[in-house]
Design an enzyme around this catalytic site. Structure first.
Site, PDB file in Angstrom:
ATOM      1  N   LYS A 159      42.319  21.065  34.363  1.00  0.00           N
ATOM      2  CA  LYS A 159      42.886  21.232  35.710  1.00  0.00           C
ATOM      3  C   LYS A 159      44.314  20.687  35.713  1.00  0.00           C
ATOM      4  O   LYS A 159      44.542  19.495  35.800  1.00  0.00           O
ATOM      5  CB  LYS A 159      42.068  20.493  36.782  1.00  0.00           C
ATOM      6  CG  LYS A 159      42.496  20.958  38.174  1.00  0.00           C
ATOM      7  CD  LYS A 159      42.397  19.914  39.234  1.00  0.00           C
ATOM      8  CE  LYS A 159      43.464  18.886  39.238  1.00  0.00           C
ATOM      9  NZ  LYS A 159      44.820  19.368  39.609  1.00  0.00           N
ATOM     10  N   GLU A 230      45.559   8.039  30.383  1.00  0.00           N
ATOM     11  CA  GLU A 230      46.953   7.835  29.947  1.00  0.00           C
ATOM     12  C   GLU A 230      47.770   7.777  31.229  1.00  0.00           C
ATOM     13  O   GLU A 230      47.959   8.794  31.892  1.00  0.00           O
ATOM     14  CB  GLU A 230      47.416   9.005  29.071  1.00  0.00           C
ATOM     15  CG  GLU A 230      46.543   9.264  27.847  1.00  0.00           C
ATOM     16  CD  GLU A 230      46.832   8.324  26.687  1.00  0.00           C
ATOM     17  OE1 GLU A 230      47.880   7.631  26.722  1.00  0.00           O
ATOM     18  OE2 GLU A 230      46.009   8.265  25.754  1.00  0.00           O
ATOM     19  N   CYS A 264      56.442   9.754  30.829  1.00  0.00           N
ATOM     20  CA  CYS A 264      55.768   8.452  30.901  1.00  0.00           C
ATOM     21  C   CYS A 264      56.445   7.452  29.981  1.00  0.00           C
ATOM     22  O   CYS A 264      56.498   6.268  30.266  1.00  0.00           O
ATOM     23  CB  CYS A 264      54.297   8.608  30.560  1.00  0.00           C
ATOM     24  SG  CYS A 264      54.035   9.360  28.958  1.00  0.00           S
TER      25      CYS A 264
END
Ligand code: NAD
Length: 474
Positions: A159, A230, A264
């Site tokens: 998703k 994560e 990130c």
């Protein structure tokens, strides 16, 4: 349940020019049931056959490159990185396929405590793996856990973020043409769809924010399924007095502003030795001021728009909070509206402290706050003064000096004499520290092994012990 239509914003124009139908819980459950039944045959196929299927998927992605990258380009407002995401997924499929034969131990091991008993492992994949991904690298972060999960023998339901869903359709077409749609599918939707997915799968891989990660962890715990998370970061870069300032400023700038800082592993705070601070700041500011937006021409420039509208509010609030508390802006600092999209040029801040949100909370934008330190001990303490622990970087005159500092930083990966290397190099296993994540490494062989339950076959080559051997009076 009536389907919910979600409008999707174009990051270059600000227009809602696309829409998705969010999959509801019943649809998700039905897809999971279909995947679960097809997974049995997929897992029963020899590893070599699954490897060949992954190579077929790599070929299909390459064949559908134009359609997938065109969609990704609109999703993210950048062209070159869209191509790199596609090429990276193809390379990752081929790389995992090449490694596959070497990833698992096999054969019998003689017992140490009981020589007549030996054991062998059998690896049993989870039936359906769920993958929930964020908007910053929509294809990369949808495929990164999916590829080893498929190779391990799981079926996978992905998703992607509702912010960047245009690539889903052409990617599904590629999956279909590779003959893999019975074990690999994507669903559209938002948080509610993601929550429903967690209720339907057997293991969940989540990439996103800490706030959502907490919800995902709780939902997975309630179902007693493994969750690999994560999450966000606040990655520090330490630059020592011996560093080559030209190279260190190159690394700092690329590490902070590549992909408009929407990564990130972006460098989000810089600690520089006070002895070189002035020169470091002047060179960094000069290079930052020269960075070009890919506006109005998407084929030129280094950085794209802010993909997620609400992220611009966070960037603005952090800049305002910092300047209200005494920070000085050396370049950048203004969110600009160009053609309906939102943009921020690389923003160098000085006079910053850990009392400012820009030094403690995730920024996810092209902001480079620079703080001076007077001793390496102080620098290490400042770098470790965070609730995060995703990654970090050290730039020093020698690799030995950088390594000695890097070993004392509490983070899952430390780039030495460079920055943000985890975005470019995916071979090293690593764990996130503190709030930056949970669960085994997604990189390296562990990134494959975590989709397999290790079953033990324990064989007695002699006679079984009789009950009398355990009698109280034996
Ligand atoms: P987000 O947490 O808002 O959303 C991530 C995904 O979770 C989306 O697909 C969203 O629809 C879904 N979601 C939302 N609520 C949910 C729920 N209750 N249950 C299940 N799924 C739900 O994150 P974002 O804003 O899309 O992405 C940015 C964040 O991702 C940043 O914090 C960034 O640091 C992090 N990130 C981490 C890594 C990493 O590898 N550590 C990589 C990229 C991005």
């Amino acid at each position: 349940m009536t389907p919910r239509t979600l409008p999707v914003r174009n990051p270059r124009t600000g227009e809602m020019d696309y829409a998705i139908e969010a999959a509801g819980a019943e649809e998700i459950a039905a897809i999971a049931a279909r995947l679960r039944s097809a997974q049995k045959a997929w897992a029963a196929r020899p590893l070599e056959e699954r490897t060949i299927a992954l190579v077929r998927l790599a070929d299909a992605l390459a064949a559908h490159r134009g359609a997938i990258t065109a969609a990704l380009e609109i999703d993210t407002g950048r062209r070159r990185i869209a191509g790199m995401e596609l090429d990276g997924a193809v390379a990752s499929l081929r790389g995992w396929a090449a490694q596959a034969p070497h990833l698992l131990p096999e054969g019998w091991t003689e017992g140490r405590s009981a020589p007549h008993i030996r054991h062998a492992p059998q690896f049993v994949p989870y039936a359906v793996a769920g993958v929930i991904s964020p908007w910053n690298f929509p294809l990369t972060l949808s495929m990164i856990d999916t590829i080893p999960a498929l190779l391990a023998g799981c079926a996978v339901m992905i998703k992607p973020s509702e912010v960047t869903p245009r690539f889903i359709r052409p990617l599904m077409e590629a999956i279909e043409s590779a003959g893999l749609s019975d074990v690999l599918t994507l669903v559209s939707g938002d948080g509610a769809t993601g929550a429903a997915l967690i209720e339907a799968v057997d293991v969940i891989c989540f990439t996103g924010s800490v706030a959502t990660g907490r919800k995902v962890t709780a939902a997975a715990a309630a179902r007693m399924i493994p969750a690999f998370l994560e999450l966000g970061g606040k990655d520090p870069l330490i630059v020592t007095a011996s560093a080559d300032i030209g190279q260190a400023t190159d690394a700092a700038l690329r590490g902070s502003v590549l992909s408009t800082g929407q990564a990130c592993q972006s460098i989000e705070r810089i600690y520089v030795d006070a002895q070189i601070q002035a020169e470091f700041l002047s060179r960094l500011t000069e290079k930052a001021a020269a960075v070009r937006l890919n506006w109005p021409d998407i084929t030129a420039g280094e950085i794209g728009p802010i993909i997620f509208e609400r992220q611009a509010d966070i960037l603005r609030a952090q800049i305002d909070d910092a300047t209200a508390k005494g920070a000085r802006i050396l370049t950048g600092g203004e969110i600009e509206t160009l053609g309906g999209g939102l943009w921020l040029r690389p923003t160098v801040l000085t006079n910053v402290s850990h009392q400012m949100a820009v030094m403690t909370e995730e920024t996810f934008g092209p902001i480079l706050p620079v703080m001076a330190f007077s001793s390496v001990e102080d620098a290490i303490q400042l770098a470790n003064d965070t609730v995060y622990g995703l990654s970090a970087a050290v730039f020093a005159g020698t690799l030995e000096e950088a390594e000695a500092i890097g070993r004392r930083i509490e983070a899952g990966a430390v780039s030495l004499n460079d920055a943000a290397l985890t975005g470019l190099f995916h071979e090293a296993e690593k764990h996130s520290f503190r709030l930056s994540g949970l669960g085994g490494s997604r990189m390296g062989p562990a990134g494959f092994q975590r989709f397999l339950r290790r079953k033990a076959l324990i064989a007695n080559t002699g006679a079984p012990a009789p009950l009398s051997a355990f009698a109280e009076d034996a």
